[in-house]
Design a protein around this motif. Structure first.
Motif, PDB file in Angstrom:
ATOM      1  N   ILE A 312       0.850  -0.956   0.379  1.00 39.52           N
ATOM      2  CA  ILE A 312       0.235   0.076   0.323  1.00 39.52           C
ATOM      3  C   ILE A 312       0.706   0.627  -0.332  1.00 39.52           C
ATOM      4  CG2 ILE A 312      -1.918   1.076   1.440  1.00 39.52           C
ATOM      5  CD1 ILE A 312      -2.824  -0.901   0.058  1.00 39.52           C
ATOM      6  N   ILE A 313       1.536   1.620   0.914  1.00 42.26           N
ATOM      7  CA  ILE A 313       2.539   2.326   0.861  1.00 42.26           C
ATOM      8  C   ILE A 313       3.469   2.736  -0.282  1.00 42.26           C
ATOM      9  CG2 ILE A 313       4.867   3.063   1.861  1.00 42.26           C
ATOM     10  CD1 ILE A 313       3.943   1.700   4.270  1.00 42.26           C
ATOM     11  N   ASP A 314       3.252   1.699  -1.806  1.00 41.73           N
ATOM     12  CA  ASP A 314       4.473   1.961  -2.606  1.00 41.73           C
ATOM     13  C   ASP A 314       3.208   1.910  -4.020  1.00 41.73           C
ATOM     14  OD1 ASP A 314       6.557   1.161  -1.761  1.00 41.73           O
ATOM     15  OD2 ASP A 314       7.224  -0.867  -2.023  1.00 41.73           O
ATOM     16  N   GLY A 315       2.131   2.435  -3.415  1.00 37.04           N
ATOM     17  CA  GLY A 315       0.913   2.047  -4.333  1.00 37.04           C
ATOM     18  C   GLY A 315      -0.050   1.526  -4.937  1.00 37.04           C
ATOM     19  N   ALA A 316       0.034   0.523  -4.141  1.00 38.79           N
ATOM     20  CA  ALA A 316      -1.118  -0.567  -4.736  1.00 38.79           C
ATOM     21  C   ALA A 316      -1.988  -0.657  -4.158  1.00 38.79           C
ATOM     22  CB  ALA A 316      -0.614  -2.403  -3.929  1.00 38.79           C
ATOM     23  N   ALA A 317      -2.956  -1.161  -4.668  1.00 40.30           N
ATOM     24  CA  ALA A 317      -4.707  -0.605  -3.984  1.00 40.30           C
ATOM     25  C   ALA A 317      -4.973  -1.620  -3.233  1.00 40.30           C
ATOM     26  CB  ALA A 317      -5.572  -1.559  -5.771  1.00 40.30           C
ATOM     27  N   PRO A 318      -6.279  -1.402  -2.044  1.00 42.26           N
ATOM     28  CA  PRO A 318      -6.208  -1.733  -1.664  1.00 42.26           C
ATOM     29  C   PRO A 318      -6.655  -3.278  -1.119  1.00 42.26           C
ATOM     30  CG  PRO A 318      -7.368   0.784  -0.611  1.00 42.26           C
ATOM     31  CD  PRO A 318      -6.701   0.455  -2.358  1.00 42.26           C
ATOM     32  N   GLU A 319      -6.508  -4.542  -0.406  1.00 40.09           N
ATOM     33  CA  GLU A 319      -7.005  -5.494  -0.870  1.00 40.09           C
ATOM     34  C   GLU A 319      -7.302  -6.459   0.648  1.00 40.09           C
ATOM     35  OE1 GLU A 319      -4.293  -8.981  -1.800  1.00 40.09           O
ATOM     36  OE2 GLU A 319      -3.658  -7.500  -2.097  1.00 40.09           O
ATOM     37  N   GLN A 320      -8.226  -7.347   0.690  1.00 40.51           N
ATOM     38  CA  GLN A 320      -8.374  -7.668   1.761  1.00 40.51           C
ATOM     39  C   GLN A 320      -8.549  -9.685   1.816  1.00 40.51           C
ATOM     40  OE1 GLN A 320     -10.800  -5.471   0.978  1.00 40.51           O
ATOM     41  NE2 GLN A 320     -10.019  -4.488   2.852  1.00 40.51           N
ATOM     42  N   ARG A 321      -7.611  -9.794   2.547  1.00 38.93           N
ATOM     43  CA  ARG A 321      -6.734 -11.388   2.508  1.00 38.93           C
ATOM     44  C   ARG A 321      -7.332 -11.924   3.689  1.00 38.93           C
ATOM     45  NH1 ARG A 321      -0.545 -10.508   1.425  1.00 38.93           N
ATOM     46  NH2 ARG A 321      -0.407  -9.097  -0.315  1.00 38.93           N
ATOM     47  N   THR A 322      -8.119 -13.031   3.375  1.00 42.98           N
ATOM     48  CA  THR A 322      -8.889 -14.154   4.419  1.00 42.98           C
ATOM     49  C   THR A 322      -8.151 -15.575   4.523  1.00 42.98           C
ATOM     50  OG1 THR A 322     -11.204 -13.277   3.674  1.00 42.98           O
ATOM     51  CG2 THR A 322     -10.999 -14.783   5.163  1.00 42.98           C
ATOM     52  N   LEU A 323      -6.929 -15.456   5.973  1.00 39.56           N
ATOM     53  CA  LEU A 323      -6.562 -17.179   5.806  1.00 39.56           C
ATOM     54  C   LEU A 323      -7.302 -17.669   6.594  1.00 39.56           C
ATOM     55  CD1 LEU A 323      -3.187 -15.045   7.273  1.00 39.56           C
ATOM     56  CD2 LEU A 323      -4.252 -15.932   4.459  1.00 39.56           C
ATOM     57  N   PRO A 324      -7.455 -19.257   6.713  1.00 41.74           N
ATOM     58  CA  PRO A 324      -8.073 -20.555   7.288  1.00 41.74           C
ATOM     59  C   PRO A 324      -7.568 -19.928   8.450  1.00 41.74           C
ATOM     60  CG  PRO A 324      -6.755 -21.195   5.619  1.00 41.74           C
ATOM     61  CD  PRO A 324      -6.648 -20.075   5.298  1.00 41.74           C
ATOM     62  N   THR A 325      -8.269 -21.101   9.533  1.00 43.94           N
ATOM     63  CA  THR A 325      -8.276 -21.384  10.692  1.00 43.94           C
ATOM     64  C   THR A 325      -8.401 -22.944  10.125  1.00 43.94           C
ATOM     65  OG1 THR A 325     -10.336 -21.699  11.145  1.00 43.94           O
ATOM     66  CG2 THR A 325      -9.390 -19.637  11.561  1.00 43.94           C
ATOM     67  N   ARG A 326      -8.213 -23.617  11.662  1.00 48.97           N
ATOM     68  CA  ARG A 326      -7.928 -25.118  11.926  1.00 48.97           C
ATOM     69  C   ARG A 326      -9.151 -25.154  13.058  1.00 48.97           C
ATOM     70  NH1 ARG A 326      -3.711 -28.037  13.648  1.00 48.97           N
ATOM     71  NH2 ARG A 326      -3.014 -26.225  14.183  1.00 48.97           N
ATOM     72  N   LEU A 327      -9.386 -26.456  13.360  1.00 41.38           N
ATOM     73  CA  LEU A 327      -9.809 -26.889  14.271  1.00 41.38           C
ATOM     74  C   LEU A 327      -9.391 -27.261  14.480  1.00 41.38           C
ATOM     75  CD1 LEU A 327     -12.541 -27.630  15.947  1.00 41.38           C
ATOM     76  CD2 LEU A 327     -13.319 -29.331  14.588  1.00 41.38           C
ATOM     77  N   VAL A 328      -8.582 -27.126  16.387  1.00 41.70           N
ATOM     78  CA  VAL A 328      -7.984 -28.353  16.859  1.00 41.70           C
ATOM     79  C   VAL A 328      -8.666 -28.758  18.368  1.00 41.70           C
ATOM     80  CG1 VAL A 328      -5.483 -28.031  18.091  1.00 41.70           C
ATOM     81  CG2 VAL A 328      -6.182 -27.274  16.236  1.00 41.70           C
ATOM     82  N   VAL A 329      -8.745 -30.336  18.060  1.00 42.53           N
ATOM     83  CA  VAL A 329      -8.834 -30.797  19.307  1.00 42.53           C
ATOM     84  C   VAL A 329      -8.601 -31.510  20.188  1.00 42.53           C
ATOM     85  CG1 VAL A 329     -10.963 -33.053  19.482  1.00 42.53           C
ATOM     86  CG2 VAL A 329     -11.402 -31.663  17.536  1.00 42.53           C
ATOM     87  N   ARG A 330      -9.317 -30.631  21.521  1.00 42.67           N
ATOM     88  CA  ARG A 330      -7.996 -31.327  22.879  1.00 42.67           C
ATOM     89  C   ARG A 330      -9.563 -31.748  23.666  1.00 42.67           C
ATOM     90  NH1 ARG A 330      -5.656 -26.492  21.455  1.00 42.67           N
ATOM     91  NH2 ARG A 330      -3.422 -26.508  20.169  1.00 42.67           N
ATOM     92  N   SER A 331      -8.798 -32.307  25.095  1.00 40.09           N
ATOM     93  CA  SER A 331      -9.470 -32.367  26.010  1.00 40.09           C
ATOM     94  C   SER A 331     -11.186 -31.810  26.374  1.00 40.09           C
ATOM     95  CB  SER A 331      -8.383 -32.481  27.269  1.00 40.09           C
ATOM     96  OG  SER A 331      -8.123 -33.281  27.200  1.00 40.09           O
ATOM     97  N   SER A 332     -11.049 -30.262  26.338  1.00 39.03           N
ATOM     98  CA  SER A 332     -12.383 -29.804  26.867  1.00 39.03           C
ATOM     99  C   SER A 332     -13.356 -30.219  26.233  1.00 39.03           C
ATOM    100  CB  SER A 332     -11.652 -27.992  26.720  1.00 39.03           C
ATOM    101  OG  SER A 332     -11.882 -27.783  25.749  1.00 39.03           O
ATOM    102  N   ALA A 333     -13.088 -30.423  25.367  1.00 36.57           N
ATOM    103  CA  ALA A 333     -14.490 -30.508  23.883  1.00 36.57           C
ATOM    104  C   ALA A 333     -14.329 -31.957  23.226  1.00 36.57           C
ATOM    105  CB  ALA A 333     -14.808 -29.657  23.624  1.00 36.57           C
TER     106      ALA A 333
END
Length: 333
Positions: A312-333
């Motif tokens: 953006i500082i170099d003049g690029a157009a704004p964009e929205q990046r979306t990253l994936p999450t990951r389900l981590v199963v442990r003892s609480s559920a």
């Protein structure tokens, strides 16, 4: 007499290149052959050369520093592990680029005014905004001042003009809710985050979408992402008379608070009530019991914010990046 400070001329002589070539490498220009760049970088290390920061700032119009701006109270920087994980990731991303990280906290009106004056005066090249609230006027003032800004999470009310790096909040919350349903739980409560934050609003949307007609608004209580608010929310849910089968908290910290309240009420986790969180901060794995949670890719988020802000500082157009999450199963559920 002390040892003379190495100059750019010394570096050029050691590398066997021109002063102009060294200058291009030091100032981050791209038109230098990879082999030549390696020679210059080695010469810089061997001579111990450092740039004259003030002179470089005057020449390039840049400070070579970015601000990590947390719009919360100071104590949350240390008590909420998600902020420290983002801060570490941002620092590592900037170190790789030989840039400086400036930490700013603006949790009060006076702090917001001081931060606005500081960043709009050119002391940093841009701002990484963390934990933005729709009701907070600071983001709008940064936009109006033309300060390059990237938001961690969708900047509510400014999604078009402000670039962001976020996770799929709604989809992630739906995945956790479907997991709890798949474990046989039917009376599922949620401790939601503040509704003027993207995590608070969109995680609740995902929870509702997964439950469909089974959604019961009486089983939703709002917290502020803190342990104490999770504890208070769980107490409020238990006060209704019938405990839920499972609880999905919109942050690991609130999940920890919920477990405290359940234990105080004589209930076991997960035998009586299953508990799921969100973040996979260091708190999740070390807690007793370890938390089932949605893991955010903290390093990738921080790296993405730095990369996007520099573009953006170099003049690029704004964009929205979306990253994936990951389900981590442990003892609480």
């Amino acid at each position: 007499m002390g040892r003379q400070r190495p100059t750019i001329t010394h570096v050029a002589k050691v590398a066997g290149v021109s002063v102009a070539t060294v200058s291009r490498v030091v100032n981050g220009k791209h038109w230098v052959a990879p082999q030549t760049r390696e020679l210059v970088e080695k010469a810089i290390r061997d001579t111990g050369y450092t740039t004259n920061h003030s002179a470089r700032t005057l020449a390039t119009g840049r400070s070579d520093s970015l601000a990590f701006l947390l719009t919360e109270e100071h104590h949350l920087l240390f008590s909420d592990p998600t902020f420290s994980m983002l801060l570490r990731g941002a620092a590592e991303a900037l170190t790789k680029r030989r840039m400086t990280l400036v930490l700013l906290v603006a949790g009060t009106p006076d702090e917001r005014a001081a931060v606005h004056n500081y960043v709009s005066s050119g002391h940093v090249d841009g701002v990484m905004l963390v934990s933005s609230h729709e009701s907070d006027p600071l983001l709008e003032s940064l936009v109006e001042a033309g300060v390059p800004t990237v938001s961690c999470g969708l900047p509510l009310g400014h999604q078009v003009e402000v670039p962001s790096v976020s996770v799929d909040e709604a989809g992630s919350a739906s995945e956790m809710t479907r997991y709890l349903m798949g474990q046989g739980h039917r009376r599922i409560a949620m401790i939601a985050g503040p509704q003027d934050t993207p995590g608070g609003r969109f995680r609740l949307d995902g929870f509702k979408a997964a439950l469909g007609e089974a959604f019961d608004p009486r089983l939703v209580v709002q917290g502020d992402y803190s342990v104490a608010s999770g504890e208070a929310a769980m107490e409020q849910l238990l006060a209704q008379g019938q405990a839920p089968d499972a609880v999905f908290a919109a942050s690991d910290s609130m999940a920890v608070g919920a477990i405290r309240a359940l234990r105080r009420a004589g209930m076991a986790v997960p035998e009586d009530v299953a508990v799921g969180g969100f973040d996979d901060s260091g708190l999740a794995e070390s807690h007793d019991p370890p938390l089932t949670t949605m893991a955010q890719p903290w390093s990738e988020i921080a790296e993405g914010m730095v990369e996007l802000l520099l573009s953006i500082i170099d003049g690029a157009a704004p964009e929205q990046r979306t990253l994936p999450t990951r389900l981590v199963v442990r003892s609480s559920a």
